[in-house]
Design an enzyme around this catalytic site. Structure first.
Site, PDB file in Angstrom:
ATOM      1  N   CYS A  38       0.815  -1.223   0.000  1.00 50.87           N
ATOM      2  CA  CYS A  38       0.000   0.000   0.000  1.00 50.87           C
ATOM      3  C   CYS A  38       0.848   1.272   0.000  1.00 50.87           C
ATOM      4  O   CYS A  38       0.503   2.264  -0.646  1.00 50.87           O
ATOM      5  CB  CYS A  38      -0.982  -0.003   1.162  1.00 50.87           C
ATOM      6  SG  CYS A  38      -0.249  -0.162   2.805  1.00 50.87           S
TER       7      CYS A  38
ATOM      8  N   ASP B 266      -7.673   5.566  -0.697  1.00 50.20           N
ATOM      9  CA  ASP B 266      -7.214   4.299  -0.133  1.00 50.20           C
ATOM     10  C   ASP B 266      -6.656   3.402  -1.241  1.00 50.20           C
ATOM     11  O   ASP B 266      -7.383   3.054  -2.180  1.00 50.20           O
ATOM     12  CB  ASP B 266      -8.403   3.621   0.559  1.00 50.20           C
ATOM     13  CG  ASP B 266      -8.023   2.376   1.334  1.00 50.20           C
ATOM     14  OD1 ASP B 266      -6.970   1.775   1.047  1.00 50.20           O
ATOM     15  OD2 ASP B 266      -8.797   1.990   2.235  1.00 50.20           O
TER      16      ASP B 266
ATOM     17  N   HIS C  73      -5.908   0.240  -1.182  1.00 45.99           N
ATOM     18  CA  HIS C  73      -6.114  -1.188  -0.941  1.00 45.99           C
ATOM     19  C   HIS C  73      -7.157  -1.824  -1.856  1.00 45.99           C
ATOM     20  O   HIS C  73      -7.419  -3.025  -1.749  1.00 45.99           O
ATOM     21  CB  HIS C  73      -6.505  -1.417   0.522  1.00 45.99           C
ATOM     22  CG  HIS C  73      -5.432  -1.025   1.495  1.00 45.99           C
ATOM     23  ND1 HIS C  73      -5.263   0.273   1.925  1.00 45.99           N
ATOM     24  CD2 HIS C  73      -4.462  -1.756   2.097  1.00 45.99           C
ATOM     25  CE1 HIS C  73      -4.237   0.320   2.766  1.00 45.99           C
ATOM     26  NE2 HIS C  73      -3.736  -0.886   2.882  1.00 45.99           N
TER      27      HIS C  73
END
Length: 238
Positions: free
Chosen positions: A60, A185, A187
């Protein structure tokens, strides 16, 4: 995180890196009335597996770095491409920040490593802000606001207990003192159907300061490069 990457073992079936979505925070509804300070300019949304390489569970920080690199590349009109994960590892070894065994590993990177790579790759200096615990985030509202006023560049956010890397694309300050960070984000896995898809599943969201982990420290990497002047309208009141 010392497992080695075996050639071909972490390949995914599809590579979307030539058609990544851009500016995925666009038109995200504000959490409440107040004042908003946003990134200016264009960036690509890099995330788990988007280039056909399966980095789920450890990549990440690399993906947030790639998102920031895409913004810098566009802002500086640089010919240096967004580095892939192995290139990032090779840069950190060349800088003697990591041992040679780091190349091909699945070791995480954080805000400090992001700072080093941006300097090496694009000659961009970054400022590091260390926040001892999540409950102190509220004390840094003015510094984060000033960053988006002065530079309007994307921010890397990392931590320890909360070890999930986050791209920060803005800050919203409510009329009653509430504050939110605009989180991108990395992810997400797969090919997004569109920006609305990402926003509706909260991969792109406004996160209240109180929703961060109180027991985690946080490090912010703030690239000190200004958005191009033609990108206006970094602050709004709603």
């Amino acid at each position: 995180m010392n497992a080695r990457i075996v050639e071909g073992q972490y390949k995914m079936s599809n590579d979307y890196s030539m058609s990544l979505l851009k500016n995925v925070h666009k038109d995200l509804p504000l959490p409440e009335p107040g004042e908003t300070f946003l990134v200016r300019g264009d960036y690509e949304y890099w995330h788990y597996g988007c280039d056909g390489f399966n980095d789920k569970g450890w990549g990440c920080g690399y993906r947030t770095l790639q998102t920031i690199c895409s913004w810098i590349k566009d802002t500086l009109t640089s010919n240096a491409p967004v580095p892939n994960l192995r290139s990032i590892q090779e840069i950190l070894v060349a800088l003697e920040d990591k041992d040679k065994s780091f190349i091909g590993s699945r070791e995480w990177i954080g805000s400090f490593e992001v700072c080093l790579v941006l300097d090496y790759r694009y000659d961009v200096v970054s400022k590091i802000i260390h926040i001892p615990n999540g409950k102190d985030l509220i004390q840094y509202i003015d510094k984060l606001k000033k960053h988006f006023e002065d530079f309007a560049s994307p921010i890397m956010m990392g931590g320890d207990k909360d070890c999930s890397s986050k791209g920060i694309m803005g800050i919203h300050i409510g009329s009653n003192g509430n504050a939110y960070l605009l989180v991108v984000d990395p992810h997400f896995i797969g090919k997004a159907k569109g920006i609305n898809h990402l926003q509706s599943e909260h991969w792109i969201k406004w996160q209240h300061f109180s929703d961060f982990v109180n027991s985690s420290f946080y490090n912010f990497c703030l690239p000190q490069v200004q958005a191009r002047k033609q990108h206006e309208g970094h602050s709004t009141t709603g």
